[in-house]
Enzyme design. Structure first.
Site, mmCIF file in Angstrom:
data_model
loop_
_atom_site.group_PDB
_atom_site.id
_atom_site.type_symbol
_atom_site.label_atom_id
_atom_site.label_comp_id
_atom_site.label_asym_id
_atom_site.label_seq_id
_atom_site.Cartn_x
_atom_site.Cartn_y
_atom_site.Cartn_z
ATOM 1 N N TYR A 91 15.220 31.439 5.274
ATOM 2 C CA TYR A 91 14.030 32.229 5.577
ATOM 3 C C TYR A 91 13.950 32.621 7.051
ATOM 4 O O TYR A 91 14.300 31.815 7.918
ATOM 5 C CB TYR A 91 12.767 31.408 5.263
ATOM 6 C CG TYR A 91 12.404 31.401 3.792
ATOM 7 C CD1 TYR A 91 12.080 32.575 3.117
ATOM 8 C CD2 TYR A 91 12.369 30.201 3.092
ATOM 9 C CE1 TYR A 91 11.734 32.539 1.775
ATOM 10 C CE2 TYR A 91 12.020 30.155 1.752
ATOM 11 C CZ TYR A 91 11.708 31.338 1.096
ATOM 12 O OH TYR A 91 11.370 31.307 -0.223
ATOM 13 N N LYS A 117 0.833 -1.206 0.000
ATOM 14 C CA LYS A 117 0.000 0.000 0.000
ATOM 15 C C LYS A 117 0.868 1.257 0.000
ATOM 16 O O LYS A 117 2.057 1.184 0.335
ATOM 17 C CB LYS A 117 -0.903 -0.022 1.221
ATOM 18 C CG LYS A 117 -0.130 -0.056 2.520
ATOM 19 C CD LYS A 117 -1.017 -0.433 3.700
ATOM 20 C CE LYS A 117 -0.214 -0.379 4.973
ATOM 21 N NZ LYS A 117 -0.889 -1.015 6.099
HETATM 22 C C1 LIG Z 1 -0.186 -1.831 6.880
HETATM 23 C C2 LIG Z 1 -0.808 -3.027 7.387
HETATM 24 C C3 LIG Z 1 -0.036 -4.147 7.758
HETATM 25 C C4 LIG Z 1 1.462 -4.165 7.757
HETATM 26 O O1 LIG Z 1 1.960 -3.628 8.940
HETATM 27 P P1 LIG Z 1 3.541 -3.534 9.191
HETATM 28 O O2 LIG Z 1 3.680 -3.080 10.571
HETATM 29 O O3 LIG Z 1 4.056 -2.547 8.202
HETATM 30 O O4 LIG Z 1 4.063 -4.881 8.942
HETATM 31 C C5 LIG Z 1 -0.704 -5.295 8.134
HETATM 32 N N1 LIG Z 1 -2.058 -5.329 8.159
HETATM 33 C C6 LIG Z 1 -2.816 -4.272 7.835
HETATM 34 C C7 LIG Z 1 -4.291 -4.390 7.891
HETATM 35 C C8 LIG Z 1 -2.231 -3.080 7.449
HETATM 36 O O5 LIG Z 1 -2.984 -2.044 7.114
#
Ligand SMILES: *Cc1c(COP(=O)(O)O)cnc(C)c1O
Length: 821
Positions: A714, A487
């Site tokens: 700045y 994702k």
């Molecule tokens: C992002 C996510 C993960 C992965 O988590 P990590 O800590 O990056 O391994 C697992 N399950 C769900 C539902 C997520 O949204």
């Protein structure tokens, strides 16, 4: 002049059992069933690595391979295949390589050490090129498997071999030494790499020295082997030193001159000199090793100086990047030989983002083969890989163009001729491999086809990504599947490039946050099942068209999806049920599960593929009781659902830290997220099994002197305590380097030195205090924002956030470049 042995001969050499059904000539040794190019001439070694090689016999058989070296016959009957049965498949591979090596009496240089092996090998290749026909390891193929495959390339046309040997634990060097059998040895820089595989650093060095057992001559740093006189008693030693006049080559003066490095030394009681076209510490040491080697092998100091001055940078990595007109470019413009061509073609064929694949290749030098045989072999490789378009550059390729029977071919006499025609070739939506011998300067083609870069890049090392994946796979109970979380552009690291690698290496599922991300992956050629964690009802149409599988977390969502399915005559569509066991974000509550079961029981429109939940604090000991409570609720919920639907579903709850800390909660699958990218709070930072995959780097646009009372940036927030120097670098908050890093909070690495920011971070730039950097800083110098040394975790700590946020903040205008070795 290609090497061939009959299956029968091989059987004798490796002392194997089993019957030969049809004797065949073998010229290719194969260890990966995904890399078959010439099946009938291949001998497949079923190595039991992490994945059992025997599982891949069937794949290789289907692809046409008929000769195998195995520990035991597969159960499925393959009546027309030869099975050579041995006690240890790796030992057999090595025995064959050793035998092959001993058929030739060419001069062989063997190189080992902790660092610099590959560079020294490649540089010696450049240095000895003018008069030798050289065979060497492709890339850094220096392991127990890499060395036999490298040695196998020796043929009668070669008169020099240069092989590197890398070891990670005791007992390994003896085997490598037998295969390489060098007469000249080189020991490169000794550091701490792989110390953990040995009793002590001394034991590691002793093991390395095994390579030189039968050498006539050894080249090494004088100080390193002072205590190893016994081991070296029969060898003619050539030593170099930066401290001691007792060495054969005593480097007594070193001066940086703009981007070069000027060395002076005493050799045979005379002063000699050498100009190295690099300035960094490692390159200088490697260049001295090469200098010593040339002298030891009888080259004159003048000749050595002349050639070393023309050394060029070595890149063993393929670079995958975006190019013009939506092309993907695989840049391998530094060397060309048939083995590395094969590796590059394999990488090209792993790419699924474009249907069309193009190869731009230069003439290949020094193959040890007759041109006719060489280009026939090249053409066959290109054809086997189903390349649509071939562009050959060089007079030799042009002479042999008759062998290239493809849909589209072009031949040019030289690089300039191709560049002149480049507009007419209409590169568009295709994956292009650019591979050329050094002298063809294919980087010019790569530049012409690459998109213009804002000089801040995020480099992703795909090999590291893969080794992180394997790090976690090794922790899984047998049969547990992996869902890789990609994702938010794979946590900022890319889209189809990362997914492609994961697909090729057989993860079971991918997960994205939104439908659009899933569509982008499908359009990039990803065929793995993909879960959408946050499906929008308005996009159900696209979701189903692209075969994406929704997470269902509420009655409303379920109701809408079922309605949609009903209207569109969809049945049994795979869905994933999310249970809220304590996060209080998305999911069915414990008390809702019964109603959910009633709805699912009678529903023919959807089929529950998996039931899952998410741990809120899997990495935090303080909340372990809560984690246990979550696990308890989850177990009850999935049991109820499985009973209601009457079939079994995939159950999963663990994220990255859960894999390490909660082995009993792996169920049928784990969801691997940030660990893939090399960050895991549950793994100690010094665990070498897990490494950061990303390097964020930029460059210096200007260097300025400032006085103690000047203000910087700045709002006049920054200043230096004393008069000093600052560098303006090409990264700002619009790139994801947040304003919070300003005014000394953040640090970057400049020429290896950690320096603080000074003043406020601007939109596209920020300033660094470089007063303390020894040797000074030049415009265009590279600046590291984070890498393996200055880790994402440290940046996160500087501005009180978490690594996830640092990674995903890096904006899309920062160019992503992928490396693959
Ligand atoms: C992002 C996510 C993960 C992965 O988590 P990590 O800590 O990056 O391994 C697992 N399950 C769900 C539902 C997520 O949204």
């Amino acid at each position: 002049m290609q090497n061939t042995y009959s299956v029968n001969e091989v059987k004798g050499i490796i002392n194997a059992g089993g019957d030969i059904v049809t004797d065949k000539p073998i010229s290719v040794l194969l260890t990966d069933s995904r890399r078959i190019t010439n099946p009938t001439a291949s001998l497949f070694f079923a190595l039991s690595d992490r994945r059992n090689g025997h599982e891949f016999i069937a794949d290789a058989y289907t692809a046409g391979v008929r000769s195998f070296v195995v520990k035991q016959r597969p159960e499925v009957i393959m009546a027309d295949a030869n099975f050579l049965i041995v006690a240890n498949v790796l030992t057999a591979l090595q025995a064959l390589a050793t035998y092959h090596r001993n058929q030739f009496n060419l001069q062989v240089i063997g190189i080992t050490g902790s660092n610099g092996k590959t560079i020294v090998k490649e540089w010696l290749y450049q240095l000895f090129c003018p008069e030798k026909n050289i065979v060497r390891n492709p890339k850094s193929y220096n392991s127990q498997i890499g060395v036999p495959l490298s040695v196998w390339q020796i043929n009668a046309g070669h008169n020099l071999g240069i092989f590197e040997a890398g070891i990670s634990t005791s007992g390994e060097m003896e085997k490598l030494a037998a295969m390489i059998n060098p007469s000249v040895g080189i020991l490169t820089h000794i550091g701490t790499a792989h110390d953990e595989g040995f009793e002590s650093p001394e034991a590691k060095l002793k093991e390395k020295l095994q390579l030189f057992k039968n050498c006539k001559q050894l080249i090494y740093n004088h100080e390193v082997l002072l205590n190893y006189k016994d081991e070296l008693s029969d060898i003619e030693c050539f030593t170099w030193s930066r401290k001691l006049n007792a060495a054969n080559l005593y480097v007594f003066s070193e001066t940086a001159i703009s981007d070069k490095y000027y060395l002076r030394a005493i050799y045979k009681e005379k002063e000699i000199e050498c100009l190295v076209p690099f300035r960094d510490e490692a390159s200088i040491e490697n260049a001295i090793v090469c200098w010593a080697t040339m002298l030891a092998m009888g080259y004159s100091p003048a000749d050595a100086d002349d050639r070393i001055e023309r050394l060029s940078a070595v890149s063993m990595r393929l670079e995958l990047k975006h190019g013009v007109n939506d092309c993907s470019i695989i840049d391998d413009s530094y060397n060309s030989d048939i083995q590395s061509l094969e590796i590059a073609l394999n990488f090209l064929s792993q790419q699924n983002q474009h249907y069309k694949k193009t190869v731009i290749l230069s003439d290949i030098y020094q193959s040890g083969l007759q041109q006719d045989a060489l280009y026939k072999q090249v053409a066959q490789l290109i054809k086997d890989k189903k390349i649509e378009r071939f562009i050959g550059v060089g007079v030799d390729l042009d002479k042999h163009k008759k062998y290239f029977n493809l849909p589209e071919t072009h031949f040019y006499a030289d690089t300039a001729a191709l560049l002149q025609d480049i507009g007419k070739l209409h590169f568009r939506e295709e994956t292009i491999l650019i591979k050329g011998s050094r002298s063809f300067e294919f980087e010019r083609i790569s530049r012409a086809l690459g998109q213009k870069a804002h000089e801040t890049v995020l480099e992703i090392n795909l090999n590291t990504l893969l080794s992180n994946l394997n790090f976690y796979k090794a922790k899984l109970n047998p049969g547990v599947k992996v869902m890789a979380m990609v994702k938010a552009f794979s946590y900022g690291s890319g889209t189809f490039e990362v997914a492609n690698m994961l697909q090729y290496n057989k993860v079971d599922y991918l997960a994205v946050a939104y439908t659009d991300e899933g569509i982008a992956l499908r359009e990039g050629g990803i065929t793995l099942p993909i879960v959408v964690l946050n499906p929008e009802p308005l996009a159900y149409d696209k979701l189903t068209t692209y075969k994406l599988e929704p997470e269902i977390y509420s009655f409303t969502l379920l109701d809408e999806f079922v309605k949609y399915a009903q209207e569109n005559e969809i049945s049994n569509y795979p869905i994933h049920i999310k249970i809220d066991t304590g996060m209080h974000r998305l999911g069915f509550e414990e008390y809702e599960v019964e109603t959910l079961c009633d709805l699912l029981e009678i529903n023919k429109y959807v089929r529950v593929r998996s039931v899952f939940s998410h741990l809120v604090a899997s990495d935090n000991e303080q909340h372990d009781l809560f984690t246990l409570k979550q696990i308890g609720i989850f177990e009850k919920a999935y049991a109820q659902i499985e009973e209601a639907v009457g079939y079994s579903v995939i159950k999963h709850i663990s994220n990255t830290s859960g894999i390490t800390r909660w082995p009993t909660a792996q169920y049928d699958m784990v969801r691997l997220g940030i660990g893939l990218y090399g960050v895991d709070a549950a793994v100690p930072a010094d665990d070498a099994g897990l490494k950061p995959v990303a390097t964020l780097k930029t460059t210096v646009s200007q260097v300025k002197k400032v006085l103690a009372n000047d203000t910087i940036g700045y709002n006049r927030n920054g200043s230096l305590k004393n008069d000093g120097m600052i560098a303006t670098v090409r990264i700002g908050y619009a790139d994801g380097y947040l304003r919070a890093f300003g005014n000394g909070v953040g640090r970057m690495l400049v020429n290896g030195v950690l320096v603080p920011t000074v003043g406020n971070v601007s939109m596209d730039m920020c300033m660094l205090d470089i007063t303390e950097v020894p040797g000074g800083v030049g415009e265009g110098d590279e600046v590291i924002v984070f890498n393996e040394q200055q880790r994402i975790e440290q940046l996160a700590a500087q501005i009180s956030t978490i690594p996830y946020e640092i990674l995903t903040n890096i904006s899309q205008r920062v160019k992503r470049v992928y490396f693959y070795e």
